[in-house]
Write a protein that holds these residues in place. Sequence first.
Motif, mmCIF file in Angstrom:
data_model
loop_
_atom_site.group_PDB
_atom_site.id
_atom_site.type_symbol
_atom_site.label_atom_id
_atom_site.label_comp_id
_atom_site.label_asym_id
_atom_site.label_seq_id
_atom_site.Cartn_x
_atom_site.Cartn_y
_atom_site.Cartn_z
ATOM 1 N N ARG A 183 -9.559 -26.670 -34.775
ATOM 2 C CA ARG A 183 -10.164 -26.355 -33.487
ATOM 3 C C ARG A 183 -11.045 -25.115 -33.584
ATOM 4 N NH1 ARG A 183 -6.692 -26.298 -27.850
ATOM 5 N NH2 ARG A 183 -8.448 -26.110 -26.389
ATOM 6 N N GLY A 184 -10.699 -24.215 -34.437
ATOM 7 C CA GLY A 184 -11.406 -22.949 -34.573
ATOM 8 C C GLY A 184 -12.480 -22.959 -35.633
ATOM 9 N N PRO A 185 -12.469 -22.039 -36.534
ATOM 10 C CA PRO A 185 -11.353 -21.134 -36.805
ATOM 11 C C PRO A 185 -11.193 -20.052 -35.735
ATOM 12 C CG PRO A 185 -13.217 -20.554 -38.162
ATOM 13 C CD PRO A 185 -13.611 -21.794 -37.444
ATOM 14 N N ILE A 186 -9.998 -19.486 -35.684
ATOM 15 C CA ILE A 186 -9.725 -18.430 -34.734
ATOM 16 C C ILE A 186 -10.339 -17.135 -35.224
ATOM 17 C CG2 ILE A 186 -7.485 -18.002 -35.828
ATOM 18 C CD1 ILE A 186 -6.478 -17.103 -33.071
ATOM 19 N N VAL A 187 -10.908 -16.371 -34.290
ATOM 20 C CA VAL A 187 -11.572 -15.118 -34.657
ATOM 21 C C VAL A 187 -10.988 -13.912 -33.924
ATOM 22 C CG1 VAL A 187 -13.739 -16.255 -35.272
ATOM 23 C CG2 VAL A 187 -13.377 -15.480 -32.918
ATOM 24 N N GLU A 188 -10.221 -14.149 -32.855
ATOM 25 C CA GLU A 188 -9.735 -12.997 -32.085
ATOM 26 C C GLU A 188 -8.420 -13.310 -31.380
ATOM 27 O OE1 GLU A 188 -12.446 -10.212 -29.661
ATOM 28 O OE2 GLU A 188 -11.453 -11.442 -28.115
ATOM 29 N N LEU A 189 -7.547 -12.302 -31.335
ATOM 30 C CA LEU A 189 -6.322 -12.359 -30.537
ATOM 31 C C LEU A 189 -6.546 -11.574 -29.254
ATOM 32 C CD1 LEU A 189 -3.548 -11.630 -33.226
ATOM 33 C CD2 LEU A 189 -4.267 -13.859 -32.344
ATOM 34 N N GLN A 190 -6.244 -12.200 -28.115
ATOM 35 C CA GLN A 190 -6.352 -11.515 -26.830
ATOM 36 C C GLN A 190 -5.072 -10.701 -26.608
ATOM 37 O OE1 GLN A 190 -9.072 -11.828 -24.526
ATOM 38 N NE2 GLN A 190 -10.097 -12.837 -26.241
ATOM 39 N N VAL A 191 -5.197 -9.378 -26.648
ATOM 40 C CA VAL A 191 -4.039 -8.482 -26.521
ATOM 41 C C VAL A 191 -3.845 -8.120 -25.050
ATOM 42 C CG1 VAL A 191 -3.025 -6.281 -27.206
ATOM 43 C CG2 VAL A 191 -4.405 -7.590 -28.841
ATOM 44 N N ALA A 192 -2.666 -8.449 -24.528
ATOM 45 C CA ALA A 192 -2.337 -8.111 -23.139
ATOM 46 C C ALA A 192 -1.689 -6.737 -23.047
ATOM 47 C CB ALA A 192 -1.416 -9.167 -22.540
ATOM 48 N N ALA A 193 -0.917 -6.338 -24.059
ATOM 49 C CA ALA A 193 -0.255 -5.025 -24.053
ATOM 50 C C ALA A 193 0.183 -4.678 -25.463
ATOM 51 C CB ALA A 193 0.938 -5.033 -23.096
ATOM 52 N N HIS A 194 0.261 -3.367 -25.743
ATOM 53 C CA HIS A 194 0.812 -2.905 -27.029
ATOM 54 C C HIS A 194 1.702 -1.711 -26.727
ATOM 55 C CE1 HIS A 194 -2.534 0.189 -27.297
ATOM 56 N NE2 HIS A 194 -3.111 -0.727 -26.544
ATOM 57 N N TYR A 195 1.426 -0.532 -27.302
ATOM 58 C CA TYR A 195 2.328 0.598 -27.061
ATOM 59 C C TYR A 195 2.166 1.117 -25.635
ATOM 60 C CZ TYR A 195 4.287 5.276 -27.072
ATOM 61 O OH TYR A 195 5.013 6.394 -26.746
ATOM 62 N N MET A 224 -11.714 -18.768 -30.274
ATOM 63 C CA MET A 224 -12.240 -19.504 -31.410
ATOM 64 C C MET A 224 -13.655 -19.019 -31.766
ATOM 65 S SD MET A 224 -9.645 -21.365 -31.880
ATOM 66 C CE MET A 224 -8.273 -20.811 -30.865
ATOM 67 N N ALA A 225 -14.147 -19.483 -32.897
ATOM 68 C CA ALA A 225 -15.466 -19.058 -33.383
ATOM 69 C C ALA A 225 -16.592 -19.511 -32.453
ATOM 70 C CB ALA A 225 -15.696 -19.583 -34.793
ATOM 71 N N ASP A 226 -16.403 -20.636 -31.747
ATOM 72 C CA ASP A 226 -17.459 -21.135 -30.846
ATOM 73 C C ASP A 226 -17.387 -20.521 -29.457
ATOM 74 O OD1 ASP A 226 -15.148 -22.302 -29.945
ATOM 75 O OD2 ASP A 226 -15.877 -24.378 -30.048
ATOM 76 N N GLY A 227 -16.492 -19.552 -29.256
ATOM 77 C CA GLY A 227 -16.375 -18.880 -27.967
ATOM 78 C C GLY A 227 -15.258 -19.404 -27.081
ATOM 79 N N GLU A 228 -14.661 -20.529 -27.427
ATOM 80 C CA GLU A 228 -13.575 -21.082 -26.628
ATOM 81 C C GLU A 228 -12.355 -20.173 -26.693
ATOM 82 O OE1 GLU A 228 -10.769 -25.126 -26.363
ATOM 83 O OE2 GLU A 228 -11.930 -24.641 -28.175
ATOM 84 N N VAL A 229 -11.678 -20.001 -25.569
ATOM 85 C CA VAL A 229 -10.476 -19.182 -25.493
ATOM 86 C C VAL A 229 -9.323 -20.053 -25.003
ATOM 87 C CG1 VAL A 229 -9.361 -17.173 -24.457
ATOM 88 C CG2 VAL A 229 -11.805 -17.091 -25.023
#
Length: 286
Positions: A183-195, A224-229
């Motif tokens: 489907r991707g390849p995947i390029v980014e993780l959407q981070v909701a929270a960290h420290y 994804m690489a094509d902009g899909e989230v």
Amino acid sequence: MRLVRGGFLICFAVLSPVTAGSKPLETSLVPVARPIAETGNVTAMPALLLASAAPIAAIPKIQPKLRPESPQVMAAAARPADLPLLSPDVSLKPYLRPEALEQEILFKKRKLRKNSVCGDIAIQGKPVGKVPGKIKACGIKDAVQITSVSGVRLSRPSTMDCGTAIALNNWVDKSVKPTFKRRGPIVELQVAAHYACRTRNNRKGARVSEHGKGRAIDISGFKMADGEVVTVLNGWRKNPSQKQLIKVWRGACGPFGTVLGPNSDRYHRDHFHLDTARYRSGPYCR
């Protein structure tokens, strides 16, 4: 005396005819010794045999023929000079990598090694050091700020300890990237929270969250690489995203000690909570 002389004469007479009748040596029936010895000395051959021997023909010198040039080598020699060095042509013989490309690759590796943390070149970021907590039990002793893992960037720099960064890298490399490969390849993780120095689910009087110890990160989507989230909120109960999200959720159970998703409670309906807290009973995944 006469008898003795007579006996002597008789013996002499008997032996004398045998000796006198013997054949000469040249016509003897005894076989002549082979003239050529093991050493191959031709000079020892009698003149009679040398005269009767047939003339020996000279042995021609035989040399192997040279192997013809292969079509690949001939094609490489006849290759036009204006063709790109890495262009696939008729020759199967690989060409040398351009020096400029080698330098570019080495530069990228040096840059990745320079910006790597936690002893792994796949984990990119920078060291932060000690992060003090606003309340008791919060803070990180040796914190790092992560920007990407296994070539997948984080939507924002995320602060955590190395144990959590290593677990995140293993999860992305072994589960997330293979799951979204087609489907991707995947390029980014959407981070909701960290420290964040806070209690669990921000409830008053609750225990300090693993986020407050730098051991947790929340992921809300995958770009994804094509902009899909692909978001956890919209894709958890819809195909084909549902199967993929369930697969990466299960893949996190092991590298992380706690994995919470939309089926755990209302607080996690739109993201995955991942932390490295360990339990005697094993990973806690819901």
